[in-house]
Write a protein that holds these residues in place. Sequence first.
Motif, short mmCIF file in Angstrom:
data_model
loop_
_atom_site.label_atom_id
_atom_site.label_comp_id
_atom_site.label_asym_id
_atom_site.label_seq_id
_atom_site.Cartn_x
_atom_site.Cartn_y
_atom_site.Cartn_z
N ASP A 12 -75.35 99.24 21.60
CA ASP A 12 -74.35 98.19 21.76
C ASP A 12 -74.08 97.90 23.23
OD1 ASP A 12 -72.84 100.38 22.52
OD2 ASP A 12 -71.51 100.33 20.78
N ARG A 13 -74.76 98.62 24.11
CA ARG A 13 -74.65 98.30 25.53
C ARG A 13 -75.25 96.93 25.84
NH1 ARG A 13 -76.81 103.27 29.03
NH2 ARG A 13 -76.68 101.64 30.61
N ALA A 14 -76.03 96.40 24.91
CA ALA A 14 -76.56 95.04 25.10
C ALA A 14 -75.41 94.04 25.20
CB ALA A 14 -77.48 94.68 23.94
N VAL A 15 -74.34 94.28 24.43
CA VAL A 15 -73.16 93.41 24.50
C VAL A 15 -72.48 93.57 25.86
CG1 VAL A 15 -70.87 92.93 23.53
CG2 VAL A 15 -72.79 93.46 22.02
N ASP A 16 -72.35 94.81 26.32
CA ASP A 16 -71.74 95.05 27.63
C ASP A 16 -72.49 94.31 28.73
OD1 ASP A 16 -69.99 96.75 26.30
OD2 ASP A 16 -71.11 98.56 26.81
N ASP A 17 -73.82 94.29 28.60
CA ASP A 17 -74.64 93.62 29.61
C ASP A 17 -74.39 92.12 29.60
OD1 ASP A 17 -76.80 93.60 31.60
OD2 ASP A 17 -77.92 92.52 30.06
N LEU A 18 -74.28 91.52 28.41
CA LEU A 18 -73.97 90.10 28.32
C LEU A 18 -72.62 89.78 28.96
CD1 LEU A 18 -74.97 88.68 24.80
CD2 LEU A 18 -76.06 88.28 27.00
N ILE A 19 -71.63 90.61 28.65
CA ILE A 19 -70.29 90.40 29.21
C ILE A 19 -70.33 90.49 30.74
CG2 ILE A 19 -67.97 91.38 29.41
CD1 ILE A 19 -68.33 89.95 26.80
N LYS A 20 -71.05 91.47 31.24
CA LYS A 20 -71.17 91.65 32.70
C LYS A 20 -71.77 90.42 33.35
CE LYS A 20 -72.70 95.63 33.93
NZ LYS A 20 -73.62 96.77 34.19
N ARG A 21 -72.81 89.86 32.71
CA ARG A 21 -73.46 88.68 33.26
C ARG A 21 -72.54 87.47 33.22
NH1 ARG A 21 -78.66 89.78 29.71
NH2 ARG A 21 -78.64 87.52 29.45
N LEU A 22 -71.77 87.32 32.14
CA LEU A 22 -70.84 86.19 32.04
C LEU A 22 -69.72 86.31 33.07
CD1 LEU A 22 -70.58 85.74 28.17
CD2 LEU A 22 -71.51 84.10 29.81
N LEU A 36 -86.05 108.57 25.14
CA LEU A 36 -85.34 107.94 26.24
C LEU A 36 -86.05 106.69 26.74
CD1 LEU A 36 -84.07 110.99 28.36
CD2 LEU A 36 -82.71 109.44 26.94
N ASP A 37 -87.39 106.73 26.71
CA ASP A 37 -88.15 105.55 27.13
C ASP A 37 -87.92 104.39 26.17
OD1 ASP A 37 -89.55 106.64 29.44
OD2 ASP A 37 -90.63 107.89 28.01
N LYS A 38 -87.90 104.70 24.88
CA LYS A 38 -87.66 103.65 23.88
C LYS A 38 -86.26 103.07 24.04
CE LYS A 38 -90.76 105.75 20.45
NZ LYS A 38 -90.88 106.30 19.09
N ILE A 39 -85.26 103.95 24.22
CA ILE A 39 -83.89 103.49 24.37
C ILE A 39 -83.76 102.63 25.62
CG2 ILE A 39 -81.51 104.23 24.84
CD1 ILE A 39 -82.07 106.67 23.06
N LEU A 40 -84.39 103.06 26.72
CA LEU A 40 -84.33 102.28 27.95
C LEU A 40 -84.92 100.89 27.75
CD1 LEU A 40 -83.78 102.00 30.96
CD2 LEU A 40 -86.00 103.07 31.42
N GLY A 41 -86.06 100.83 27.08
CA GLY A 41 -86.68 99.53 26.82
C GLY A 41 -85.78 98.62 26.01
N LEU A 42 -85.14 99.16 24.99
CA LEU A 42 -84.25 98.37 24.14
C LEU A 42 -82.99 97.94 24.89
CD1 LEU A 42 -84.64 100.47 20.89
CD2 LEU A 42 -85.45 98.14 21.22
N GLU A 43 -82.47 98.83 25.72
CA GLU A 43 -81.26 98.49 26.45
C GLU A 43 -81.53 97.46 27.54
OE1 GLU A 43 -79.51 102.15 27.77
OE2 GLU A 43 -78.53 102.51 25.84
N LEU A 44 -82.76 97.41 28.04
CA LEU A 44 -83.10 96.40 29.04
C LEU A 44 -83.37 95.05 28.40
CD1 LEU A 44 -85.38 98.44 31.47
CD2 LEU A 44 -83.07 97.58 31.91
N GLY A 45 -83.38 95.00 27.07
CA GLY A 45 -83.49 93.71 26.40
C GLY A 45 -84.66 93.52 25.47
N SER A 46 -85.52 94.53 25.33
CA SER A 46 -86.64 94.34 24.40
C SER A 46 -86.14 94.39 22.96
CB SER A 46 -87.71 95.41 24.62
OG SER A 46 -87.27 96.66 24.14
N GLY A 102 -78.46 89.80 15.03
CA GLY A 102 -78.90 89.88 13.65
C GLY A 102 -78.70 91.27 13.07
N PHE A 103 -78.74 91.37 11.74
CA PHE A 103 -78.47 92.62 11.04
C PHE A 103 -79.51 93.69 11.31
CE2 PHE A 103 -75.96 89.68 8.48
CZ PHE A 103 -74.78 90.39 8.33
N ASP A 104 -80.76 93.28 11.61
CA ASP A 104 -81.82 94.27 11.75
C ASP A 104 -82.08 94.65 13.20
OD1 ASP A 104 -82.82 91.83 12.49
OD2 ASP A 104 -84.74 92.04 11.45
N TYR A 105 -81.12 94.34 14.08
CA TYR A 105 -81.29 94.72 15.48
C TYR A 105 -81.22 96.23 15.62
CZ TYR A 105 -80.28 95.33 20.45
OH TYR A 105 -80.31 95.73 21.77
N PHE A 106 -82.20 96.79 16.33
CA PHE A 106 -82.23 98.22 16.56
C PHE A 106 -82.08 98.46 18.06
CE2 PHE A 106 -84.74 102.03 17.75
CZ PHE A 106 -83.93 102.98 17.15
#
Length: 232
Positions: free
Chosen positions: A196-206, A86-96, A189-193
Amino acid sequence: MTHQIMVVEDDPNIRDIVTAYLKKEGYDVKTAESAEKAMELTQSQSPDMWILDIMLPGIDGYEFCKQIRQTSDVPIIIISAKDEELDKILGLELGSDDYLTKPFSPRELVARVKRHLKRWDVQHRSEVDHVNEETLKAGRLTIYPKERRIFWENQEVETSTKEFELLSILTQNVNRAFSREELLTRIWGFDYFGSDRAVDDLIKRLRKKLENLPIETVWGYGYRLRSEEDDK
């Protein structure tokens, strides 16, 4: 070009070891023991990459990662003693872009640094492939790709690199629905780990920056930019 890397780590031993290995590879390394100190050091020049510890005094690494992502899309690697999924997922979802658990091999960190910076360089050399060189227009939205400027209702709007790329893709393909997975691949990029909530976050900011922008959610799939002609 020499890349500058900012290492934010409160443990002086880890900070010194990481710095030594990165400098040996030719990187320009700056260090800070806290997020607050790092912000002071980067006011005049932003680094090309961040390496962040999570357990920092004051602002922690998660919150600092989130703050960085509001204005920058450079690679971020989180290093942490926390090994929970969960810590890893949180870090990735926050943008790392990556998450490395302590104790780690400095050589592995260097390898990941090289990989992320190489992808970053390739991605930004090929940004022209994501957008036409002509002015992009869609209703009240105007994008100037060469100048990397966006205007909404004749007012210029500041966006991050990934916000710019996402909006350019949607503007080039008005009314086309994009899946979250396709947007992730085209922007990260193809190797992003990561989620997909990263996309939701971009949309929210826009949506927050460009009020009444006609980006529609395609439930269970993704997003599309609706033509404002359809509203007439």
